[in-house]
Design a protein around this motif. Structure first.
Motif, PDB file in Angstrom:
ATOM      1  N   PHE A 379      54.906  -0.374  79.380  1.00  0.00           N
ATOM      2  CA  PHE A 379      55.798   0.808  79.847  1.00  0.00           C
ATOM      3  C   PHE A 379      56.370   1.702  78.697  1.00  0.00           C
ATOM      4  O   PHE A 379      56.991   2.468  78.836  1.00  0.00           O
ATOM      5  N   THR A 380      55.934   1.334  77.367  1.00  0.00           N
ATOM      6  CA  THR A 380      56.318   2.218  76.381  1.00  0.00           C
ATOM      7  C   THR A 380      55.656   3.746  76.469  1.00  0.00           C
ATOM      8  O   THR A 380      56.435   4.479  76.146  1.00  0.00           O
ATOM      9  N   GLY A 381      54.595   3.608  76.420  1.00  0.00           N
ATOM     10  CA  GLY A 381      53.786   5.025  76.636  1.00  0.00           C
ATOM     11  C   GLY A 381      54.273   5.946  77.881  1.00  0.00           C
ATOM     12  O   GLY A 381      54.872   7.065  77.435  1.00  0.00           O
ATOM     13  N   LEU A 382      55.014   5.371  78.919  1.00  0.00           N
ATOM     14  CA  LEU A 382      55.152   5.961  79.970  1.00  0.00           C
ATOM     15  C   LEU A 382      56.742   6.366  79.755  1.00  0.00           C
ATOM     16  O   LEU A 382      57.061   7.783  80.017  1.00  0.00           O
ATOM     17  N   ALA A 383      57.526   5.415  79.263  1.00  0.00           N
ATOM     18  CA  ALA A 383      58.734   5.862  78.691  1.00  0.00           C
ATOM     19  C   ALA A 383      58.964   7.030  77.812  1.00  0.00           C
ATOM     20  O   ALA A 383      59.800   7.940  77.888  1.00  0.00           O
ATOM     21  N   ILE A 384      58.199   7.010  76.910  1.00  0.00           N
ATOM     22  CA  ILE A 384      57.976   8.036  75.601  1.00  0.00           C
ATOM     23  C   ILE A 384      57.703   9.206  76.200  1.00  0.00           C
ATOM     24  O   ILE A 384      58.340  10.238  76.000  1.00  0.00           O
ATOM     25  N   THR A 385      56.774   9.126  77.176  1.00  0.00           N
ATOM     26  CA  THR A 385      56.358  10.710  77.827  1.00  0.00           C
ATOM     27  C   THR A 385      57.284  11.210  78.796  1.00  0.00           C
ATOM     28  O   THR A 385      57.679  12.476  78.752  1.00  0.00           O
ATOM     29  N   LEU A 386      58.021  10.395  79.626  1.00  0.00           N
ATOM     30  CA  LEU A 386      59.004  10.733  80.249  1.00  0.00           C
ATOM     31  C   LEU A 386      60.300  11.596  79.581  1.00  0.00           C
ATOM     32  O   LEU A 386      60.695  12.513  79.834  1.00  0.00           O
TER      33      LEU A 386
END
Length: 412
Positions: A379-386
């Motif tokens: 979920f790291t990439g999703l969290a940074i994108t959001l």
């Protein structure tokens, strides 16, 4: 304004280089020492264990024809040799209890475990006559210890008591013609990373009759290697899982195995956070520039230099705390220190309101929360994108009425 942005960019690049060096140092500390540390753990706890079934056999004298060259002539002679015959395994009832015990060495956690093994194996003497049969039980690992090892034959005694030799233990028992004998084996041992039960000792397909294997774990995160058979039944227990494999007549070339769950690795995690740090600092600098522009607060590039140093202090402290305390405690301590540095500094430079509200909030979001996203694998990439999209939205709303031509115009 343009010169100020260029100066801040230089500070950003220099700090990013320092983070790359810190991340490379962490990877070196983690993986260069990994092989030696792993060998040390294996010497204490043993390596991955692969258990196979015992074998029952007897030997006979046979002859074969061999051809040799003597004075240019081919001579055929009869040579005696020993032939080994294996009796069929008619049934297996096996139980293995796995108790997980993680061990930390340096910047890595190793998934060690204790295993309690017991098995009942049935062999049939289908040779048509009474025979002295050798029972051979192979040890799952040559580097492990075995506590309370027992190997007995039900309703019978040993003609020659079991003795250890060549990585296995061998005993001799007298079995009548047509009789089915049960061999019981039990021991306690320990290993690392993976426990497996090998159904065949060759690359050929194995035939299993009346096979039952039950594995009891004290951990929830179960995983099975790619080259193994999934259990037919899974039951939740109070502290883990009960996994059962049961077959009446199975033909298979695969094996059975369980991976030990891995803990969050402090070394690689701290290195990844360090490599990601320039993105975090970039967002922070952009937000600070926009806020100071909107609120007409003057910050010199030297102020940004000290702010970037406070950001770097977070990663530096985290890198050298993770091998002394837990990763969560190290993360919390590094966060408190870095936020305290920024807030206490800007309180003097700009005043308490900007330091405790805008600056502290921006640092909590772009340093602490963005870095904590690495604790959630997948979920790291999703969290940074959001976070990036939300930041873009806020900045666009804050700067929509700014006349940029006037901002970047050369001052008299």
């Amino acid at each position: 304004m343009l010169k100020k942005i260029l100066a801040i960019a230089v500070i950003f690049i220099c700090t990013s280089i320092a983070w790359m060096i810190l991340g490379g140092t962490l990877f070196a500390r983690t993986y260069v020492a990994d092989s030696s540390l792993k060998n040390r753990v294996q010497r204490i706890w043993g390596g991955p264990q692969v258990q196979t079934a015992p074998r029952m056999n007897y030997t006979t004298e046979g002859t074969r024809q061999e051809e040799t060259q003597i004075d240019g002539k081919t001579v055929t002679r009869t040579v005696k040799h020993t032939v080994t015959h294996f009796l069929p395994l008619m049934g297996s009832d096996i139980k293995a209890g796995l108790r997980l015990e993680h061990r930390q060495k340096g910047l890595l956690w190793y998934a060690t475990y204790a295993v309690r093994f017991s098995g009942a194996y049935q062999f049939q003497n289908n040779t048509g006559q009474d025979r002295l049969l050798t029972v051979s039980f192979p040890f799952p690992s040559q580097t492990s210890i075995y506590d309370g090892f027992t190997m007995t034959v039900r309703n019978s005694g040993w003609v020659r008591k079991p003795e250890s030799a060549d990585g296995q233990i061998n005993g001799v028992v007298l079995v009548r013609a047509g009789e089915t004998v049960t061999v019981d084996v039990a021991y306690g041992s320990q290993g690392m990373d993976r426990w497996s039960y090998r159904l065949t000792t060759t690359d050929k397909v194995a035939e299993l009759r009346n096979f039952r294997l039950e594995i009891q774990t004290d951990f929830d995160a179960i995983d099975f290697p790619e080259d193994t058979i999934s259990p037919m039944r899974k039951e939740r227990t109070s502290d883990g899982w009960r996994l059962t494999w049961r077959y009446t007549n199975l033909l298979s070339g695969a094996n059975i195995g369980v991976h030990m769950p891995q803990k969050l690795q402090p070394g690689p995690l701290a290195a990844e956070i360090s490599f990601f740090a320039p993105v975090s600092l970039f967002f922070f600098f952009v937000v600070m520039l926009v806020i100071t522009l909107v609120r007409r607060i003057e910050l010199h590039p030297m102020h940004y230099f000290f702010l970037s140093s406070a950001f770097f202090a977070f990663h530096l402290l985290l890198a050298y705390l993770v091998d002394h305390v837990s990763i969560h405690l190290a993360f919390a301590a590094a966060s408190l220190v870095s936020v305290a540095l920024v807030v206490s500094y800007l309180r003097i430079v700009t005043g308490a309101r900007f330091a405790f509200v805008e600056a502290a909030t921006a640092q909590l979001v772009y340093l602490v929360l963005f870095s904590y996203a690495f604790f959630f694998r997948g979920f790291t990439g999703l969290a940074i994108t959001l976070g990036a999209i939300l930041t873009l939205f806020v900045l666009m709303q804050m700067t929509a009425r700014i006349r940029w031509n006037e901002v970047f115009a050369k001052r008299a």
